[in-house]
Motif scaffolding. Structure first.
Motif, mmCIF file in Angstrom:
data_model
loop_
_atom_site.group_PDB
_atom_site.id
_atom_site.type_symbol
_atom_site.label_atom_id
_atom_site.label_comp_id
_atom_site.label_asym_id
_atom_site.label_seq_id
_atom_site.Cartn_x
_atom_site.Cartn_y
_atom_site.Cartn_z
ATOM 1 N N ALA A 1 1.962 -1.097 7.627
ATOM 2 C CA ALA A 1 1.466 -1.070 6.259
ATOM 3 C C ALA A 1 0.008 -1.504 6.195
ATOM 4 C CB ALA A 1 2.327 -1.967 5.369
ATOM 5 N N ASP A 2 -0.357 -2.480 7.033
ATOM 6 C CA ASP A 2 -1.752 -2.930 7.068
ATOM 7 C C ASP A 2 -2.670 -1.827 7.584
ATOM 8 O OD1 ASP A 2 -1.102 -5.466 6.119
ATOM 9 O OD2 ASP A 2 -0.709 -6.227 8.147
ATOM 10 N N VAL A 3 -2.205 -1.089 8.585
ATOM 11 C CA VAL A 3 -3.018 0.003 9.132
ATOM 12 C C VAL A 3 -3.292 1.039 8.053
ATOM 13 C CG1 VAL A 3 -3.051 1.906 10.794
ATOM 14 C CG2 VAL A 3 -2.248 -0.351 11.501
ATOM 15 N N ALA A 4 -2.281 1.381 7.280
ATOM 16 C CA ALA A 4 -2.466 2.358 6.209
ATOM 17 C C ALA A 4 -3.459 1.856 5.180
ATOM 18 C CB ALA A 4 -1.121 2.676 5.556
ATOM 19 N N GLN A 5 -3.397 0.557 4.832
ATOM 20 C CA GLN A 5 -4.339 -0.009 3.878
ATOM 21 C C GLN A 5 -5.744 -0.088 4.467
ATOM 22 O OE1 GLN A 5 -3.993 -1.120 0.657
ATOM 23 N NE2 GLN A 5 -1.925 -0.281 0.587
ATOM 24 N N ALA A 6 -5.844 -0.525 5.722
ATOM 25 C CA ALA A 6 -7.154 -0.709 6.346
ATOM 26 C C ALA A 6 -7.912 0.604 6.461
ATOM 27 C CB ALA A 6 -6.982 -1.351 7.724
ATOM 28 N N LEU A 7 -7.205 1.686 6.774
ATOM 29 C CA LEU A 7 -7.842 2.988 6.958
ATOM 30 C C LEU A 7 -7.858 3.810 5.686
ATOM 31 C CD1 LEU A 7 -6.433 3.932 10.478
ATOM 32 C CD2 LEU A 7 -8.516 2.693 9.879
ATOM 33 N N ARG A 8 -7.533 3.189 4.566
ATOM 34 C CA ARG A 8 -7.570 3.850 3.250
ATOM 35 C C ARG A 8 -6.681 5.093 3.202
ATOM 36 N NH1 ARG A 8 -12.215 1.571 0.785
ATOM 37 N NH2 ARG A 8 -13.472 0.432 2.328
ATOM 38 N N MET A 9 -5.604 5.070 3.980
ATOM 39 C CA MET A 9 -4.719 6.220 4.004
ATOM 40 C C MET A 9 -3.804 6.265 2.793
ATOM 41 S SD MET A 9 -3.666 6.621 8.013
ATOM 42 C CE MET A 9 -2.726 5.131 8.030
ATOM 43 N N ASP A 10 -3.710 5.152 2.070
ATOM 44 C CA ASP A 10 -2.834 5.144 0.910
ATOM 45 C C ASP A 10 -3.292 6.125 -0.158
ATOM 46 O OD1 ASP A 10 -5.069 3.417 0.849
ATOM 47 O OD2 ASP A 10 -4.326 2.472 -0.977
ATOM 48 N N ALA A 11 -4.566 6.567 -0.077
ATOM 49 C CA ALA A 11 -5.093 7.479 -1.086
ATOM 50 C C ALA A 11 -4.572 8.899 -0.930
ATOM 51 C CB ALA A 11 -6.626 7.488 -1.020
ATOM 52 N N TYR A 12 -4.075 9.238 0.279
ATOM 53 C CA TYR A 12 -3.682 10.634 0.482
ATOM 54 C C TYR A 12 -2.375 10.813 1.241
ATOM 55 C CZ TYR A 12 -6.248 9.515 4.765
ATOM 56 O OH TYR A 12 -6.709 8.901 5.898
ATOM 57 N N VAL A 13 -1.714 9.727 1.621
ATOM 58 C CA VAL A 13 -0.407 9.875 2.269
ATOM 59 C C VAL A 13 0.730 9.527 1.319
ATOM 60 C CG1 VAL A 13 -1.353 9.391 4.545
ATOM 61 C CG2 VAL A 13 -0.405 7.514 3.187
ATOM 62 N N SER A 14 0.399 9.097 0.130
ATOM 63 C CA SER A 14 1.431 8.775 -0.851
ATOM 64 C C SER A 14 1.166 9.577 -2.114
ATOM 65 C CB SER A 14 1.432 7.269 -1.146
ATOM 66 O OG SER A 14 0.158 6.869 -1.637
ATOM 67 N N GLY A 15 2.030 9.451 -3.070
ATOM 68 C CA GLY A 15 1.889 10.186 -4.317
ATOM 69 C C GLY A 15 2.778 11.413 -4.347
ATOM 70 N N ALA A 16 2.655 12.175 -5.419
ATOM 71 C CA ALA A 16 3.518 13.350 -5.610
ATOM 72 C C ALA A 16 3.184 14.468 -4.642
ATOM 73 C CB ALA A 16 3.389 13.848 -7.052
ATOM 74 N N GLN A 17 1.906 14.592 -4.248
ATOM 75 C CA GLN A 17 1.482 15.676 -3.369
ATOM 76 C C GLN A 17 0.634 15.106 -2.232
ATOM 77 O OE1 GLN A 17 -0.476 18.452 -6.045
ATOM 78 N NE2 GLN A 17 1.420 19.580 -6.356
ATOM 79 N N PRO A 18 1.258 14.494 -1.229
ATOM 80 C CA PRO A 18 0.488 13.946 -0.104
ATOM 81 C C PRO A 18 -0.199 15.054 0.679
ATOM 82 C CG PRO A 18 2.840 13.909 0.380
ATOM 83 C CD PRO A 18 2.702 14.299 -1.064
ATOM 84 N N SER A 19 -1.373 14.729 1.246
ATOM 85 C CA SER A 19 -2.152 15.752 1.947
ATOM 86 C C SER A 19 -2.678 15.262 3.283
ATOM 87 C CB SER A 19 -3.325 16.203 1.063
ATOM 88 O OG SER A 19 -4.166 15.099 0.763
#
Length: 652
Positions: free
Chosen positions: A128-146
């Motif tokens: 979870a920290d890796v996803a936050q650190a690399l700002r991946m939460d902006a595009y790996v989550s949500g209704a339409q992940p990319s």
């Protein structure tokens, strides 16, 4: 797996006057025995009450490491051991050693106000920290992940998923990709093969359809993408972690030009079990004339010649044309064009005018004729003098399909023509939105050759610059690879949103382009094992090291050993093989009897017509295209002409 209990800290931020903590960098110490190393991602939590209720959290990546003791100078250690290294171990007490690490800040939460890193505890980053650190939460989550996986983060004993935001643009792939590394050790081709498989698996359906077009420029590198390779258990575990099915590409279409004989394909994929999947790539005058400047010497073709070539393309090609001397022409092939030139020269000679034809000087016309007539000779097998062409399926590209154009054995001039025309056609169809897919990944290897930073301006380099600067809005994405990034045109590599680095040469790392990397990162780059890459991307504010699994396709060298290329067939056998591929009911003797004593050019034209039409009864259509057999005519005997009476005293 996300940790559910509070982990133990592995270090603590330390700041001194000489090494302070800043908003972009901090230092921390750990125990001598630690799993931390260069490239590890860590989390810093602000100390004090209430830190679990919104306290500052900083994520960083380790970029350098130091170890030292309380010695003031090396001389103190020499004196304490009385000058004997063997007696140093007899010291009554062990000197205290410190492990100090330098980390670059990846992200702070909250991001405003931007402040120096707090002097808090340091923890190993979880998934979870890796996803936050690399700002991946902006595009790996949500209704339409990319997100598209590019590898696994394996530092500090973990294997967290690293996802690259190459799909953050809603219209197409967000940016181009560039990969650098030494030849044979950086796994550049393998990395691209894995990334294409990842894109095909994870490209969001709401973004449309995607295909890949790869130019094979080195031996058998991309000749076996549809054949399974060898994977071990570790690779399968990585594929499972990345959410990718470990299998070869399910839809691959191969294209290769003919050799000079016009019937044997110029590719290493000629094994009897594989050659049937290779489509010929043959172009005629209509396909080549618009790209004449690629093939012609710019020092020899001036503005007047360019104007005449444009006249031929706009006013003559594929149109009913009057030569001005009473002759009508419809120019569709190089043979037709040569007939027009002969008619012009004959007409000028008979009319007594020998300098100008329709505002074009006769010298310019002769120059253009000589240059154009040499194209089919210099690119024999790829360019045909007469007969129909065989091209890529423009307008019929299919989703999740790899199109491989094999030009490894084509001379450099032919390669330039293939690159220029194929990419130009891709642009045209993507602009009209009638290619069949919404996005195309174009893979070009050997960028040091095709887009060098210095040297003369070539059509191919201009084309690559155009793709890198204006291709992404069309959905045209450039995946390029080279050995020396510093020697590639700066605008090509500078426009790549995602950059991958395999093992690098020490001399290359000494160039100015790598001065932003720490010495420790450079050392790691120079010693990277096969299968590990360093990734740079705008979402990752610092370089990140990832590991990717071995591609699930057969490697080129292994493929050549398993499917050795067949020897060239005779003209008759090659014609039989191509017809039998279209209709397995055809018998070799039927074809050989049909083409006996036929002109090879007539046979090639008839064969090309069958390939283009693909009729139900290929043999009958082939027979009809050949036409009726014409008995060879005997030339009439010429009447003898008596010699002239010699003139006396005239030696000639």
């Amino acid at each position: 797996m996300i940790q559910t209990r509070d982990p133990e800290p592995i270090g603590r931020v330390v700041a001194t006057e000489l090494k302070p903590a800043t908003p972009h960098q901090f230092h921390f110490w750990t125990a001598n025995e630690t799993t931390i190393g260069i490239g590890a991602i860590v989390r810093v939590e602000e100390p004090g009450p209430g830190k679990r209720e919104g306290g500052r959290v900083v994520y960083g990546v380790v970029t350098d490491g130091f170890a030292y003791s309380d010695l003031a100078t090396p001389l103190h250690d020499v004196v304490s051991a009385e000058g004997d290294p063997a007696r140093a171990a007899e010291s009554p007490s062990v000197r205290q050693e410190i492990r100090l690490w330098t980390a670059a800040v990846l992200r702070q939460q909250p991001e405003e106000p931007l402040q120096p890193v707090p002097l808090g505890a340091v923890y190993v980053a979880s998934d979870a920290d890796v996803a936050q650190a690399l700002r991946m939460d902006a595009y790996v989550s949500g209704a339409q992940p990319s997100g598209i996986p590019v590898g696994l983060y394996t530092a500090a004993g973990l294997e967290g998923l690293v996802v690259d935001a190459v799909l953050s643009d809603s219209a197409a792939l967000s940016a181009h990709l560039n990969i650098s590394g030494v030849s044979g050790l950086a796994t550049k081709t393998s990395a691209v093969e894995f990334l294409l498989a990842s894109i095909f698996e994870h490209f969001p359906a709401h973004k449309g359809r995607v295909a890949a077009l790869c130019f094979n420029v080195k031996g058998p590198d991309l000749c076996f993408l549809d054949r399974p390779g060898t994977l071990d258990d570790a690779d399968r575990r990585r594929y499972e972690r990345l959410g990718i099915v470990p299998q070869p590409f399910q839809r691959v279409r191969y294209y290769a030009p003919f050799k000079a004989d016009g019937v044997n394909l110029n590719t290493l994929r000629t094994h009897p079990d594989l050659v049937g999947d290779v489509e010929p790539l043959v172009w005629g005058l209509s396909e080549v004339l618009d790209f004449a400047e690629v093939l012609l010497n710019r020092d020899d073709i001036d503005a007047k010649a360019d104007a005449f070539i444009d006249f031929l393309s706009d006013r003559v090609l594929n149109k009913e044309f009057d030569d001005g001397f009473g002759g009508g022409h419809r120019v569709q092939t190089f043979a037709d064009l040569d007939g027009l030139f002969r008619a012009i020269f004959d007409g000028l000679e008979l009319s007594g005018r020998s300098d100008m034809w329709r505002t074009h000087h006769i010298a310019t016309i002769r120059k253009v004729r000589n240059r154009l007539s040499n194209i089919s000779t210099r690119c024999k097998g790829l360019v045909t003098d007469d007969g129909p062409s065989s091209d890529l399926p423009w307008g019929g590209f299919e989703d999740r399909t790899v199109y491989v154009v094999d030009v490894a054995n084509v001379d450099p001039l032919g390669q330039d023509l293939v690159f220029a025309r194929v990419v130009s056609k891709l642009r045209e169809h993507l602009e009209r939105r009638d290619l069949g897919v919404e996005a195309v990944v174009v893979f070009v290897d050997e960028l040091n050759k095709y887009a060098p930073g210095d040297g003369p301006e070539t059509y191919v380099r201009k084309m690559l610059l155009d793709i890198s600067e204006r291709g992404r809005y069309l959905g045209l994405v450039l995946f390029a690879a080279e050995q020396f990034r510093s020697q590639v045109h700066r605008r090509v590599v500078g426009n790549a949103g995602t950059t991958l680095f395999g093992r690098m040469d020490a001399d290359e790392l000494a160039t100015p382009g790598y001065h932003v990397l720490s010495p420790a990162v450079k050392i790691k780059l120079a010693t990277l094992p096969i299968g590990e890459l360093m990734v740079r991307h705008p979402h990752f504010t610092q370089p990140i090291f990832v590991r990717f699994p071995r591609p699930a396709v057969l490697r080129g060298r292994d493929g050549v050993e398993r499917f050795p290329p067949a020897a060239d067939l005779s003209f008759e056998d090659a014609v039989v093989r191509q017809l039998a591929r279209l209709d397995r009911r055809i018998r070799p003797n039927q074809v050989k009897d049909l083409i006996a004593e036929r002109r090879p050019d007539d046979v090639r034209r008839a064969l090309a017509a069958v390939r283009r039409t693909r009729p139900d009864d290929a043999l009958a259509y082939f027979r009809r295209m050949l036409g009726a057999r014409v008995a060879p005519a005997t030339a009439p005997a010429r009447e003898a002409v008596p010699p002239l009476n010699p003139i006396s005293e005239e030696p000639y």
